[in-house]
Design an enzyme around this catalytic site. Structure first.
Site, PDB file in Angstrom:
ATOM      1  N   TYR A   1      87.119   8.502  78.212  1.00  0.00           N
ATOM      2  CA  TYR A   1      88.035   7.860  77.249  1.00  0.00           C
ATOM      3  C   TYR A   1      89.270   7.309  77.952  1.00  0.00           C
ATOM      4  O   TYR A   1      89.809   6.262  77.564  1.00  0.00           O
ATOM      5  CB  TYR A   1      88.438   8.855  76.155  1.00  0.00           C
ATOM      6  CG  TYR A   1      87.310   9.138  75.187  1.00  0.00           C
ATOM      7  CD1 TYR A   1      87.101   8.313  74.088  1.00  0.00           C
ATOM      8  CD2 TYR A   1      86.441  10.205  75.383  1.00  0.00           C
ATOM      9  CE1 TYR A   1      86.059   8.552  73.198  1.00  0.00           C
ATOM     10  CE2 TYR A   1      85.394  10.448  74.508  1.00  0.00           C
ATOM     11  CZ  TYR A   1      85.204   9.618  73.417  1.00  0.00           C
ATOM     12  OH  TYR A   1      84.168   9.844  72.548  1.00  0.00           O
TER      13      TYR A   1
ATOM     14  N   ARG B   1      83.256  20.217  64.114  1.00  0.00           N
ATOM     15  CA  ARG B   1      83.877  19.299  63.142  1.00  0.00           C
ATOM     16  C   ARG B   1      83.803  19.825  61.707  1.00  0.00           C
ATOM     17  O   ARG B   1      83.602  19.050  60.771  1.00  0.00           O
ATOM     18  CB  ARG B   1      83.230  17.919  63.209  1.00  0.00           C
ATOM     19  CG  ARG B   1      83.691  17.073  64.370  1.00  0.00           C
ATOM     20  CD  ARG B   1      85.153  16.623  64.211  1.00  0.00           C
ATOM     21  NE  ARG B   1      85.497  15.642  65.220  1.00  0.00           N
ATOM     22  CZ  ARG B   1      85.460  14.325  65.020  1.00  0.00           C
ATOM     23  NH1 ARG B   1      85.145  13.833  63.846  1.00  0.00           N
ATOM     24  NH2 ARG B   1      85.758  13.514  65.994  1.00  0.00           N
TER      25      ARG B   1
ATOM     26  N   ASP C   1      92.494  17.702  69.089  1.00  0.00           N
ATOM     27  CA  ASP C   1      91.523  16.744  69.606  1.00  0.00           C
ATOM     28  C   ASP C   1      91.476  16.836  71.130  1.00  0.00           C
ATOM     29  O   ASP C   1      92.460  17.220  71.756  1.00  0.00           O
ATOM     30  CB  ASP C   1      91.875  15.315  69.187  1.00  0.00           C
ATOM     31  CG  ASP C   1      90.669  14.391  69.340  1.00  0.00           C
ATOM     32  OD1 ASP C   1      89.819  14.367  68.445  1.00  0.00           O
ATOM     33  OD2 ASP C   1      90.562  13.737  70.388  1.00  0.00           O
TER      34      ASP C   1
ATOM     35  N   ARG D   1      95.175  13.690  54.709  1.00  0.00           N
ATOM     36  CA  ARG D   1      95.092  12.503  55.535  1.00  0.00           C
ATOM     37  C   ARG D   1      96.071  11.429  55.093  1.00  0.00           C
ATOM     38  O   ARG D   1      96.544  10.635  55.911  1.00  0.00           O
ATOM     39  CB  ARG D   1      93.678  11.937  55.432  1.00  0.00           C
ATOM     40  CG  ARG D   1      93.047  11.796  56.761  1.00  0.00           C
ATOM     41  CD  ARG D   1      91.665  11.250  56.633  1.00  0.00           C
ATOM     42  NE  ARG D   1      91.463  10.418  57.797  1.00  0.00           N
ATOM     43  CZ  ARG D   1      91.165   9.158  57.788  1.00  0.00           C
ATOM     44  NH1 ARG D   1      90.987   8.531  56.657  1.00  0.00           N
ATOM     45  NH2 ARG D   1      91.035   8.497  58.920  1.00  0.00           N
TER      46      ARG D   1
ATOM     47  N   ARG E   1      86.654  14.711  57.391  1.00  0.00           N
ATOM     48  CA  ARG E   1      86.748  13.821  56.230  1.00  0.00           C
ATOM     49  C   ARG E   1      85.737  14.091  55.138  1.00  0.00           C
ATOM     50  O   ARG E   1      85.865  13.566  54.046  1.00  0.00           O
ATOM     51  CB  ARG E   1      86.624  12.366  56.704  1.00  0.00           C
ATOM     52  CG  ARG E   1      87.927  11.851  57.287  1.00  0.00           C
ATOM     53  CD  ARG E   1      87.740  10.531  57.979  1.00  0.00           C
ATOM     54  NE  ARG E   1      87.033  10.739  59.235  1.00  0.00           N
ATOM     55  CZ  ARG E   1      86.924   9.839  60.199  1.00  0.00           C
ATOM     56  NH1 ARG E   1      87.442   8.643  60.042  1.00  0.00           N
ATOM     57  NH2 ARG E   1      86.297  10.114  61.314  1.00  0.00           N
TER      58      ARG E   1
HETATM   59  O1  CP3 Z   1      86.773  20.678  63.219  1.00  0.00           O
HETATM   60  C1  CP3 Z   1      86.767  20.619  64.468  1.00  0.00           C
HETATM   61  O2  CP3 Z   1      85.726  20.553  65.130  1.00  0.00           O
HETATM   62  C2  CP3 Z   1      88.094  20.749  65.215  1.00  0.00           C
HETATM   63  C3  CP3 Z   1      88.767  19.592  65.656  1.00  0.00           C
HETATM   64  C4  CP3 Z   1      88.153  18.545  66.567  1.00  0.00           C
HETATM   65  C5  CP3 Z   1      88.386  17.168  66.359  1.00  0.00           C
HETATM   66  N1  CP3 Z   1      87.859  16.479  67.412  1.00  0.00           N
HETATM   67  C6  CP3 Z   1      89.105  16.603  65.204  1.00  0.00           C
HETATM   68  C7  CP3 Z   1      89.038  15.153  64.933  1.00  0.00           C
HETATM   69  C8  CP3 Z   1      87.410  18.668  67.749  1.00  0.00           C
HETATM   70  C9  CP3 Z   1      86.842  19.918  68.403  1.00  0.00           C
HETATM   71  C10 CP3 Z   1      87.242  17.353  68.286  1.00  0.00           C
HETATM   72  C11 CP3 Z   1      86.552  17.076  69.562  1.00  0.00           C
HETATM   73  C12 CP3 Z   1      86.376  15.684  69.989  1.00  0.00           C
HETATM   74  N2  CP3 Z   1      87.206  14.618  69.805  1.00  0.00           N
HETATM   75  C13 CP3 Z   1      85.291  15.243  70.783  1.00  0.00           C
HETATM   76  C14 CP3 Z   1      84.178  16.121  71.310  1.00  0.00           C
HETATM   77  C15 CP3 Z   1      83.143  16.414  70.301  1.00  0.00           C
HETATM   78  C16 CP3 Z   1      82.297  15.238  69.899  1.00  0.00           C
HETATM   79  O3  CP3 Z   1      82.427  14.824  68.721  1.00  0.00           O
HETATM   80  O4  CP3 Z   1      81.534  14.736  70.723  1.00  0.00           O
HETATM   81  C17 CP3 Z   1      85.472  13.870  71.029  1.00  0.00           C
HETATM   82  C18 CP3 Z   1      84.537  12.981  71.820  1.00  0.00           C
HETATM   83  C19 CP3 Z   1      86.704  13.484  70.409  1.00  0.00           C
HETATM   84  C20 CP3 Z   1      87.364  12.150  70.442  1.00  0.00           C
HETATM   85  C21 CP3 Z   1      87.569  11.585  69.089  1.00  0.00           C
HETATM   86  N3  CP3 Z   1      88.477  12.065  68.168  1.00  0.00           N
HETATM   87  C22 CP3 Z   1      86.919  10.477  68.520  1.00  0.00           C
HETATM   88  C23 CP3 Z   1      85.847   9.656  69.201  1.00  0.00           C
HETATM   89  C24 CP3 Z   1      87.456  10.308  67.237  1.00  0.00           C
HETATM   90  C25 CP3 Z   1      87.174   9.169  66.275  1.00  0.00           C
HETATM   91  C26 CP3 Z   1      85.922   9.367  65.534  1.00  0.00           C
HETATM   92  C27 CP3 Z   1      86.220   9.732  64.121  1.00  0.00           C
HETATM   93  O5  CP3 Z   1      85.510  10.571  63.564  1.00  0.00           O
HETATM   94  O6  CP3 Z   1      87.170   9.147  63.561  1.00  0.00           O
HETATM   95  C28 CP3 Z   1      88.404  11.333  67.010  1.00  0.00           C
HETATM   96  C29 CP3 Z   1      89.198  11.562  65.784  1.00  0.00           C
HETATM   97  C30 CP3 Z   1      89.096  12.910  65.159  1.00  0.00           C
HETATM   98  N4  CP3 Z   1      89.104  14.118  65.832  1.00  0.00           N
HETATM   99  C31 CP3 Z   1      89.039  13.186  63.762  1.00  0.00           C
HETATM  100  C32 CP3 Z   1      89.015  14.586  63.613  1.00  0.00           C
HETATM  101  C33 CP3 Z   1      88.993  15.383  62.338  1.00  0.00           C
HETATM  102  C34 CP3 Z   1      89.088  12.137  62.651  1.00  0.00           C
HETATM  103  C35 CP3 Z   1      90.529  11.774  62.465  1.00  0.00           C
HETATM  104  C36 CP3 Z   1      90.874  11.333  61.093  1.00  0.00           C
HETATM  105  O7  CP3 Z   1      91.157  12.184  60.246  1.00  0.00           O
HETATM  106  O8  CP3 Z   1      90.911  10.123  60.909  1.00  0.00           O
END
Ligand code: CP3
Length: 357
Positions: free
Chosen positions: A162, A37, A86, A50, A41
């Site tokens: 999910y 990540r 994602d 965003r 944000r």
């Molecule tokens: O920078 C990176 O790591 C690359 C991109 C990446 C994202 N999600 C971007 C993202 C990666 C590798 C993921 C993996 C991901 N996504 C996982 C596995 C890793 C972990 O965290 O356990 C999971 C479970 C998800 C599912 C997911 N996506 C959730 C639960 C959420 C909401 C939580 C949140 O932070 O809002 C997301 C959204 C998400 N994925 C965001 C980002 C940058 C936030 C989106 C936004 O900008 O609003």
């Protein structure tokens, strides 16, 4: 910032990437570093993008996804650039509805029956994710020569959590109930995810990803028998499928909170790199696995909360993890993703601490 392992001549280019070398089993000092990540944000330039488009649009528009992938590299010069995407893009690409709602996270139409599963179409995936492959091919051209490009997917079990739940959950009770009460349906869902994940990751590699990572964020909620059936076995099949087509591409597995089961995971799945969660002791895991899985690289595993808090305590912890792994194949990372309100200057200080000798 350029890594000490920067290439000295163009002819050394294929071997000049410290992260790629470490993922192939080489001990590199200081270790290469990237963060789960790392695009997110906590970065002001990310928050600026965003406001322009919703999350799915940002993932599926190559201009935006390329920019978002590069942002942390531009700022900190990490050794690895992870594709901005994602794990839930895969169910979306099969036809499941997906929204990201502020303050609530992802929301999907829940899969609870044969009919729900039958509505998904794995044959749509490659076409639907064509923009993601386009992003990867742009990144392959635009990234600095020393930076390794990483693709990824969620592991079948975590993505199934999910899909069945219809979003995040504290305990994924519906998913675990389906495993018990309708194992045939759950197995079919997992099988669908195994083949589509393997196919999608091959597509990412063909588009330019130099290594790929499987995120199994919820692996740790399963008892051993289910861990073997839904975490180890699907991962083993995905690894075998990708290896047959791309034998030299390193594969990273992240069975989060897998505890002592990570040993069997590393032995049986065939992954090159085991990504550790915060609870694991890298030196101890390395000792435990050195005979069983020779050449295995470990990745991780500083607590994201320590990065969030920063300061001298962070520098000490980062260097302690790094120093404990000296002489062994190690990639420095966190044990989970960067937290939302992490001060950006803490990330700069962390990268500098990992690289200072
Ligand atoms: O920078 C990176 O790591 C690359 C991109 C990446 C994202 N999600 C971007 C993202 C990666 C590798 C993921 C993996 C991901 N996504 C996982 C596995 C890793 C972990 O965290 O356990 C999971 C479970 C998800 C599912 C997911 N996506 C959730 C639960 C959420 C909401 C939580 C949140 O932070 O809002 C997301 C959204 C998400 N994925 C965001 C980002 C940058 C936030 C989106 C936004 O900008 O609003």
């Amino acid at each position: 910032m350029i890594s000490e392992n920067a290439p000295s001549s163009p002819s050394s280019k294929p071997l000049s990437k410290p992260l790629l070398r470490a993922l192939r089993g080489e001990a590199i000092w200081p270790p290469p570093v990237w963060l789960m990540r790392q695009a997110g944000r906590y970065l002001p330039e990310f928050r600026a993008m965003r406001d322009k488009a919703d999350f799915l649009t940002r993932c599926m528009t190559p201009d935006m996804a390329t920019e978002l992938t590069i942002q942390p590299i531009r700022r900190y010069g990490m050794d690895g650039a992870i594709l901005f995407s994602d794990i839930l893009i895969l169910p979306w690409a099969m036809g499941q509805s997906l929204d990201f709602i502020d303050g609530r996270g992802p929301v999907l139409s829940a899969i609870r029956s044969e009919a729900d599963l039958a509505r998904l179409d794995p044959k749509r995936v490659q076409d639907a994710v064509a923009p993601v492959r386009e992003t990867l091919s742009r990144l392959a051209k635009e990234l600095p020569d020393v930076t390794t490009l990483l693709g990824f997917a969620g592991s079948p079990f975590t993505v199934a959590c999910y899909m069945v739940e219809g979003g995040g959950s504290r305990d994924f009770a519906e998913t675990r109930r389906m495993m018990q009460t309708n194992p045939a349906l759950f197995d079919r869902l997992i099988d669908t995810l195994i083949s589509s994940t393997a196919e999608m990751l091959c597509g990412q590699i063909e588009a330019g990803a130099e290594a790929v990572m499987l995120f199994d964020s919820w692996a740790g909620i399963l008892p051993p028998s289910a861990f073997r059936r839904y975490v180890i076995e699907p991962t083993r099949q995905i690894v075998a499928y990708i290896r047959a087509r791309h034998p030299n591409t390193p594969l990273i597995g992240f069975p989060r909170l897998g505890g002592i089961m990570v040993r069997e995971y590393a032995q049986k799945t065939g992954i090159n790199t085991l990504a550790l969660d915060t609870v694991a002791d890298p030196a101890q895991i390395s000792e435990l696995l050195s005979k069983d899985v020779p050449g295995l690289t470990l990745q991780g595993n500083m607590d994201p909360m320590i990065l969030f808090s920063g300061g001298e305590a962070m520098i000490r912890e980062a260097q302690a993890i790094r120093d404990a792994m000296r002489g062994k194949p190690h990639v420095f990372n966190l044990g989970h993703g960067v937290m939302q309100h992490t001060p950006p200057e803490n990330v700069a200080a962390l990268v500098e601490a990992v690289r200072s000798v």
